[in-house]
Design an enzyme around this catalytic site. Structure first.
Site, mmCIF file in Angstrom:
data_model
loop_
_atom_site.group_PDB
_atom_site.id
_atom_site.type_symbol
_atom_site.label_atom_id
_atom_site.label_comp_id
_atom_site.label_asym_id
_atom_site.label_seq_id
_atom_site.Cartn_x
_atom_site.Cartn_y
_atom_site.Cartn_z
ATOM 1 N N HIS A 1 0.851 -1.180 0.000
ATOM 2 C CA HIS A 1 0.000 0.000 0.000
ATOM 3 C C HIS A 1 0.891 1.236 0.000
ATOM 4 O O HIS A 1 1.737 1.400 0.873
ATOM 5 C CB HIS A 1 -0.920 0.004 1.226
ATOM 6 C CG HIS A 1 -2.056 -0.956 1.115
ATOM 7 N ND1 HIS A 1 -3.191 -0.688 0.394
ATOM 8 C CD2 HIS A 1 -2.217 -2.202 1.622
ATOM 9 C CE1 HIS A 1 -4.018 -1.716 0.466
ATOM 10 N NE2 HIS A 1 -3.448 -2.660 1.205
ATOM 11 N N GLY B 1 2.034 5.262 4.545
ATOM 12 C CA GLY B 1 1.375 5.813 5.732
ATOM 13 C C GLY B 1 -0.030 5.251 5.854
ATOM 14 O O GLY B 1 -0.531 4.573 4.949
ATOM 15 N N LYS B 2 -0.667 5.538 6.976
ATOM 16 C CA LYS B 2 -2.012 5.028 7.231
ATOM 17 C C LYS B 2 -3.005 5.578 6.208
ATOM 18 O O LYS B 2 -2.809 6.646 5.633
ATOM 19 C CB LYS B 2 -2.456 5.395 8.648
ATOM 20 C CG LYS B 2 -1.689 4.663 9.741
ATOM 21 C CD LYS B 2 -2.235 5.032 11.115
ATOM 22 C CE LYS B 2 -1.492 4.268 12.224
ATOM 23 N NZ LYS B 2 -2.006 4.620 13.575
ATOM 24 N N SER B 3 -4.070 4.820 6.010
ATOM 25 C CA SER B 3 -5.116 5.247 5.090
ATOM 26 C C SER B 3 -5.703 6.580 5.535
ATOM 27 O O SER B 3 -5.997 6.778 6.707
ATOM 28 C CB SER B 3 -6.218 4.182 5.036
ATOM 29 O OG SER B 3 -7.242 4.558 4.150
ATOM 30 N N GLY C 1 -3.117 11.281 3.587
ATOM 31 C CA GLY C 1 -2.914 12.317 2.571
ATOM 32 C C GLY C 1 -1.904 11.969 1.495
ATOM 33 O O GLY C 1 -1.365 12.859 0.834
ATOM 34 N N LYS C 2 -1.653 10.674 1.271
ATOM 35 C CA LYS C 2 -0.683 10.249 0.246
ATOM 36 C C LYS C 2 -1.124 10.683 -1.152
ATOM 37 O O LYS C 2 -0.349 11.249 -1.921
ATOM 38 C CB LYS C 2 -0.500 8.723 0.300
ATOM 39 C CG LYS C 2 0.028 8.202 1.618
ATOM 40 C CD LYS C 2 0.287 6.719 1.572
ATOM 41 C CE LYS C 2 -0.984 5.904 1.411
ATOM 42 N NZ LYS C 2 -1.882 6.006 2.563
ATOM 43 N N SER C 3 -2.395 10.393 -1.466
ATOM 44 C CA SER C 3 -2.900 10.713 -2.803
ATOM 45 C C SER C 3 -2.934 12.218 -3.036
ATOM 46 O O SER C 3 -2.582 12.714 -4.116
ATOM 47 C CB SER C 3 -4.298 10.123 -2.997
ATOM 48 O OG SER C 3 -4.271 8.712 -2.908
ATOM 49 N N ASP D 1 -2.384 3.916 -4.268
ATOM 50 C CA ASP D 1 -2.986 2.882 -3.418
ATOM 51 C C ASP D 1 -2.144 1.610 -3.359
ATOM 52 O O ASP D 1 -1.567 1.292 -2.322
ATOM 53 C CB ASP D 1 -4.415 2.563 -3.875
ATOM 54 C CG ASP D 1 -5.137 1.685 -2.876
ATOM 55 O OD1 ASP D 1 -4.834 1.793 -1.672
ATOM 56 O OD2 ASP D 1 -6.015 0.896 -3.277
ATOM 57 N N ARG E 1 15.969 15.931 13.400
ATOM 58 C CA ARG E 1 16.142 17.376 13.276
ATOM 59 C C ARG E 1 17.347 17.757 12.425
ATOM 60 O O ARG E 1 17.373 18.831 11.817
ATOM 61 C CB ARG E 1 16.311 17.979 14.679
ATOM 62 C CG ARG E 1 15.118 17.775 15.610
ATOM 63 C CD ARG E 1 13.916 18.577 15.183
ATOM 64 N NE ARG E 1 14.173 20.011 15.213
ATOM 65 C CZ ARG E 1 13.986 20.762 16.292
ATOM 66 N NH1 ARG E 1 13.553 20.225 17.423
ATOM 67 N NH2 ARG E 1 14.230 22.062 16.244
#
Length: 312
Positions: A142, A157-159, A162-164, A181, A246
């Site tokens: 994914h 990252g989690k569903s 904001g990846k898309s 996806d 950092r």
């Protein structure tokens, strides 16, 4: 363990490799288990030590001319000796006709013999690429894959993180979209090659909007069929109690298919322009490939400054 029938190889590459089957159809049921190719020059002379018979055997012009120079009885014996091994397939390049003894033995011993009109080098390269692509290990993850300044960035990252949306903004800024996806990742020459699991277009799901067609909306220049994966970027919710990188001296990596690539954790919060950060990650990666590391450079300058003040 993956395997490929000679029939599948023949049918899928018949046009590209300009192949013709010489042996009868039943020989095409033999199975191929090795991605490598071999030219059996030494084996044809009777030297069988270290003979990788389990590979597809390629006979070029040199091998065919050598076989044609042999007396018929010697030719038959040499071919019989080599074809008694469990060879999956023999392919003759440059459209050379095979000796009648080879065709006879191929049908008797159930070994597929094919003829390609390509030159030996061209045949070797194209077929090797096909077999490597088939046999190389792969996985599906994914994530969203984009090409930013020629650097393959794999967004995970989690569903709903904001990846898309991040990929969409990068495309709008002129970068390349590969997959959304689900991304298929393959190992190729100790590098990771990513592509879309879908083979019917470049679609993206945007929550609240639905499915959009990136190619139709932004043009053919905005999409890529595949790209090397250079950096994984993990998007995560901002947490004030978490200690984020950092300076950049950590050099954290992740392992995919036995290949290590850099992984960077990016905290996401409202108003944060993640797309710009992704561009910076890509440019920083390019600088590192050319031997410049900003964090190390700054650390060295600080050390030099401290040393100067100490001497004073």
């Amino acid at each position: 363990m993956k395997e490929l029938s000679v029939k599948e190889l023949y049918q899928q590459n018949k046009e590209e490799l300009v192949l013709t089957a010489v042996s009868n159809p039943k020989t095409l049921e033999k199975r191929i288990h090795d991605a490598h190719l071999h030219r059996p020059s030494l084996a044809l002379t009777g030297f069988y030590q270290k003979f990788p018979f389990n590979r597809v055997q390629i006979l070029g012009e040199t091998e065919i001319i050598y076989l044609q120079s042999l007396p018929e009885d010697v030719l038959f014996d040499r071919l019989k000796e080599i074809m008694m091994y469990n060879i999956p397939c023999i392919i003759v390049s440059k459209g050379h006709s095979v000796p009648s003894q080879m065709e006879f033995l191929a049908n008797e011993l159930n070994i597929a013999v094919l003829i390609s009109r390509l030159s030996t080098g061209n045949l070797f390269w194209r077929l090797s690429r096909y077999l490597q692509d088939f046999f190389n290990p792969s996985l599906t993850m994914h994530g969203t894959l984009v090409d930013v300044y020629g650097v393959g960035i794999f967004l995970t990252g989690k569903s709903g993180i904001g990846k898309s949306e991040c990929a969409l903004e990068l495309v709008e800024r002129g970068h390349g979209f590969v997959s959304d996806d689900l991304t298929t990742i393959k190992s190729l020459d100790m590098k990771l090659l990513g592509s879309s699991q879908k083979d019917f277009g470049y679609f993206m799901e945007v929550r609240g909007v639905g499915i959009i067609d990136i190619e139709r909306m932004f043009g053919i220049q905005s999409v890529r069929k595949e790209t090397l994966i250079d950096v994984q970027v993990e998007l995560m919710q901002w947490n004030e109690n978490m200690d984020y990188e950092r300076i950049g001296l950590g050099g954290e990596t992740t392992d995919l298919l036995g290949i290590k690539i850099p992984i960077i954790n990016i905290p996401v919060s409202p108003g944060k322009n993640v797309a710009v950060i992704i561009e910076v990650i890509a440019m920083n990666h390019i600088l590192k490939t050319f031997g410049y590391d900003a964090a190390q450079n700054m650390q060295q300058k600080l050390a030099d400054e401290i040393q100067k003040k100490t001497k004073k």
